[in-house]
Write an enzyme that holds these catalytic residues in place. Structure first.
Site, PDB file in Angstrom:
ATOM      1  N   ASP A 190       0.805  -1.218   0.073  1.00  0.00           N
ATOM      2  CA  ASP A 190      -0.017  -0.055  -0.013  1.00  0.00           C
ATOM      3  C   ASP A 190       0.815   1.193  -0.024  1.00  0.00           C
ATOM      4  OD1 ASP A 190      -2.208  -1.596   0.290  1.00  0.00           O
ATOM      5  OD2 ASP A 190      -2.214  -1.486   2.384  1.00  0.00           O
TER       6      ASP A 190
HETATM    7  N1  URA Z   1      -1.213  -5.992   3.978  1.00  0.00           N
HETATM    8  C1  URA Z   1      -1.422  -4.608   3.895  1.00  0.00           C
HETATM    9  O1  URA Z   1      -2.790  -4.563   4.373  1.00  0.00           O
HETATM   10  N2  URA Z   1      -1.009  -3.782   3.132  1.00  0.00           N
HETATM   11  C2  URA Z   1      -0.019  -3.923   2.511  1.00  0.00           C
HETATM   12  O2  URA Z   1       0.769  -3.056   1.940  1.00  0.00           O
HETATM   13  C3  URA Z   1       0.710  -5.328   2.531  1.00  0.00           C
HETATM   14  C4  URA Z   1       0.141  -6.230   3.284  1.00  0.00           C
END
Ligand code: URA
Length: 254
Positions: free
Chosen positions: A121
């Protein structure tokens, strides 16, 4: 892919990640040697036993490029984005201008089109592998291949006692799916803030955040530490990128 049963100009272009035109220019300037002798003939056929150098640097038939990025928060795991800075922008900024300038530890992107192996993310930090090796990317991402991804997370809330067991069984995520068995290890709890390690085999959208939400905790900080045997090199500052070592590549492929 640079193969050693090819014309010299093609081999030089592909293994140095430059255009055929640039390879022809390098050849005409006497910058290419075959078995220690300058060769200006791009049509020459070469074979696996030939040693080719460009500006004295050995050109190996390196098929793919493998890069480790310490992804910082605030950039998106995409190759292009109209609005936000991307991980590819960071990779491009740090590429050497030529193979020669890349030296032993740097890298030269040239014409290679690397892509991130899975997404983190925008607000997640940590290990992101980028490569142009689609087969390895598939292997690392396929839940069937059981490649563990380990995350450090800071959570608002106290992790309930039964949460590690719920993760281990496979926790139901909203109405959408039941996660594969995962590991939740509580590192510390202080002032209603928990620090944990979470190990997943999958990589579904917002998966760590959604799994933590199911146990009544909200992720406030998330960092990926490893993927299989590949650990984030803590010597890399957030935003920095380097080529994987041959040992690291072998570990990933094992
Ligand atoms: N899980 C998440 O919620 N975000 C990420 O970036 C990676 C794994």
């Amino acid at each position: 892919m640079a193969e050693k049963d090819a014309r010299l100009d093609k081999y030089v272009a592909e293994s140095a990640a430059i255009t055929r035109k640039e390879a022809k220019t390098a050849l005409s300037k006497g910058r290419v040697q075959v078995n220690g002798e300058v060769c200006k003939n791009g049509d020459r056929k070469i074979s696996a036993s030939d040693t080719i150098t460009l500006d004295g640097k050995s050109l190996t038939a390196e098929e793919f490029l493998y890069l480790m990025l310490h992804k910082p928060a605030g950039v998106v795991s995409a190759t292009e984005d109209g609005r936000d800075k991307t991980v590819l922008d960071l990779v491009r900024e740090q590429s050497a201008d030529s193979l020669e300038e890349a030296g032993a530890t740097g890298y030269f992107l040239g014409k290679k089109e690397v892509f991130p192996v899975g997404r983190l993310d925008k607000d997640t930090e940590g290990l992101l592998l980028l490569t142009d090796d689609g087969e390895l990317a598939h292997k690392l991402l396929s839940p069937k291949k059981h490649v563990d991804k380990v995350y450090f997370a800071r959570l608002d809330g106290v992790v309930p006692e039964d949460a590690p067991a719920r993760f281990a069984e496979g926790i139901r995520v909203g109405q959408d799916y039941t996660a594969m068995p995962a590991k939740l290890e509580v590192l510390s709890v202080q002032d209603a803030v928990s620090e944990v390690h979470i190990t997943l085999r999958e990589g579904k959208f917002h998966q760590v955040k959604r799994m933590c939400h199911e146990i009544g905790c909200e992720v406030t900080y998330l960092k990926r530490l490893s993927m299989g045997n590949l650990r984030l090199d803590e010597a890399l500052a957030p935003g920095e990128c380097r080529k994987l070592t041959t040992e690291e590549i072998a570990m990933l492929k094992a």
